[in-house]
Enzyme design. Sequence first.
Site, short mmCIF file in Angstrom:
data_model
loop_
_atom_site.label_atom_id
_atom_site.label_comp_id
_atom_site.label_asym_id
_atom_site.label_seq_id
_atom_site.Cartn_x
_atom_site.Cartn_y
_atom_site.Cartn_z
N GLY A 127 -8.61 -18.91 -21.49
CA GLY A 127 -7.88 -18.71 -22.85
C GLY A 127 -7.86 -17.24 -23.11
O GLY A 127 -7.73 -16.31 -22.14
N GLU A 157 0.82 -4.95 3.93
CA GLU A 157 0.64 -5.29 5.16
C GLU A 157 1.82 -6.45 5.38
O GLU A 157 1.67 -7.39 6.11
CB GLU A 157 -0.63 -5.87 5.42
CG GLU A 157 -1.57 -4.76 5.57
CD GLU A 157 -3.06 -4.95 6.37
OE1 GLU A 157 -2.82 -5.67 7.28
OE2 GLU A 157 -3.92 -4.37 5.84
N THR A 164 3.73 3.65 5.82
CA THR A 164 4.55 3.27 4.54
C THR A 164 5.12 4.72 4.12
O THR A 164 4.25 5.74 4.05
CB THR A 164 3.91 2.50 3.55
OG1 THR A 164 3.14 1.42 4.03
CG2 THR A 164 4.68 2.21 2.32
N GLU A 165 6.35 4.60 3.81
CA GLU A 165 6.98 5.70 3.40
C GLU A 165 8.07 5.53 2.11
O GLU A 165 8.10 4.28 2.07
CB GLU A 165 8.02 6.37 4.48
CG GLU A 165 7.44 6.76 5.70
CD GLU A 165 8.19 7.49 6.77
OE1 GLU A 165 7.63 7.94 7.99
OE2 GLU A 165 9.34 7.62 6.48
N PRO A 166 8.22 6.47 1.47
CA PRO A 166 9.25 5.99 0.28
C PRO A 166 10.36 4.86 0.82
O PRO A 166 10.94 4.29 -0.03
CB PRO A 166 9.79 7.15 -0.16
CG PRO A 166 8.63 8.34 0.23
CD PRO A 166 8.13 7.82 1.47
N SER A 197 7.30 -2.53 4.21
CA SER A 197 6.68 -3.39 5.16
C SER A 197 7.26 -3.46 6.56
O SER A 197 6.79 -4.00 7.62
CB SER A 197 7.06 -4.84 4.59
OG SER A 197 6.63 -5.08 3.30
#
Length: 391
Positions: free
Chosen positions: A344, A368, A129-131, A135
């Site tokens: 609640g 993922e 993953t990168e900026p 996905s």
Amino acid sequence: MAMSDKVGEEDFAQILAQVRRFVREDVVPRENEIMAADRMPDDLRAAAAGMGLFGYAIPGEWGGLGLDLRQDVELAMEFGYTTLALRSMFGTNNGIAGQVLVNFGTDEQKKQWLERIASGEVVASFALTEPGAGSSPAGLRTRARRDGDEWVLDGQKRFITNAPVADLFIAFARTREPAGKDPGIAVFLVPADTPGVSVGPKDAKMGQEGAWTADVHFDSVRVPAAALVGGSEEVGYRAAMTSLARGRVHIAALAVGSAQRALDESVAYAAANTQAGVPVGNHQLVQAMLADQYTGVAAGRALVRDAAIAYDSGADRRVAPSAAKLYCTEMAGRVADLAVQIHGGTGYMREVPVERIYREVRLLRLYEGTSEIQRLIIGGSLVKSSTAAGR
């Protein structure tokens, strides 16, 4: 259902029972301690390593337990029952990082790393993953260029699980321009102590305390030619997609485990607590919520087991993993939301399990492959197969 040839049904039943006991007796009582400290205690890490959990999905020849995906998901449903930081400790070793080496590494690469990954001596991290690329790896910007007998990597990775404690990064980088079906992506083995590798501060996340992620920077990082996974530039994208597809079934199972815990907490609360002198669980609207929770968990469990069988047999390694991941992670979100509602105001309080679960499972719909990516994979594959059949 026959289990894998490597680990028979009887042996696996013992492994599963041991894991269940460890999760429920050793980890569950310490969830608030883990949450407050934002780290897994060393004694629990040592216990997990001693049980072989850092290498349960790595083949026996490399010191792992050699479990197939059908067995993996049974364990994952147990891991999901407690803080997801437990599974995060060894998840990348067994899953997306370790599987790249198991399926695509050269003999030398396997010899060098797999035994140490299986024992927990080495923590392997999946740096995809990168900026600008999450996905779908198609937008990858990290570059690797050949320089004599070495590769030089430059780029930034984001949200990398176990980065602060990683010994090895399985790093994805673009080595050439995409052409047709070739996305131009290769995979490299980058030891964390390689000059030019730097890890950013630990991310502060909504949930999953104790499961560490961080940015990773590659600044003119030099690795030898032997660091190219599979000894081939073409292997990269296939390695990413194969590892992610397997990982999606695992995440789906993890979601089922978390949802089961939320259901159990809801039933216990509804049975033991009163509102205006009447047990909460006597109210039909609360019973309806419990019924929806139970049905979602049961459907998710069946779907996960089905997807694991399809994956192991090779019958479906694309649509079924995505369908399981999509349904189970969305279901876990709904079940956790209902759990807070059933509790609640109590359900909104820190140190109440359903409050933690509510925050933790939100991430499962993102990593993922987001739910949106899963829908694209499923829908696109169905149309493609129908078009092909009609030719």
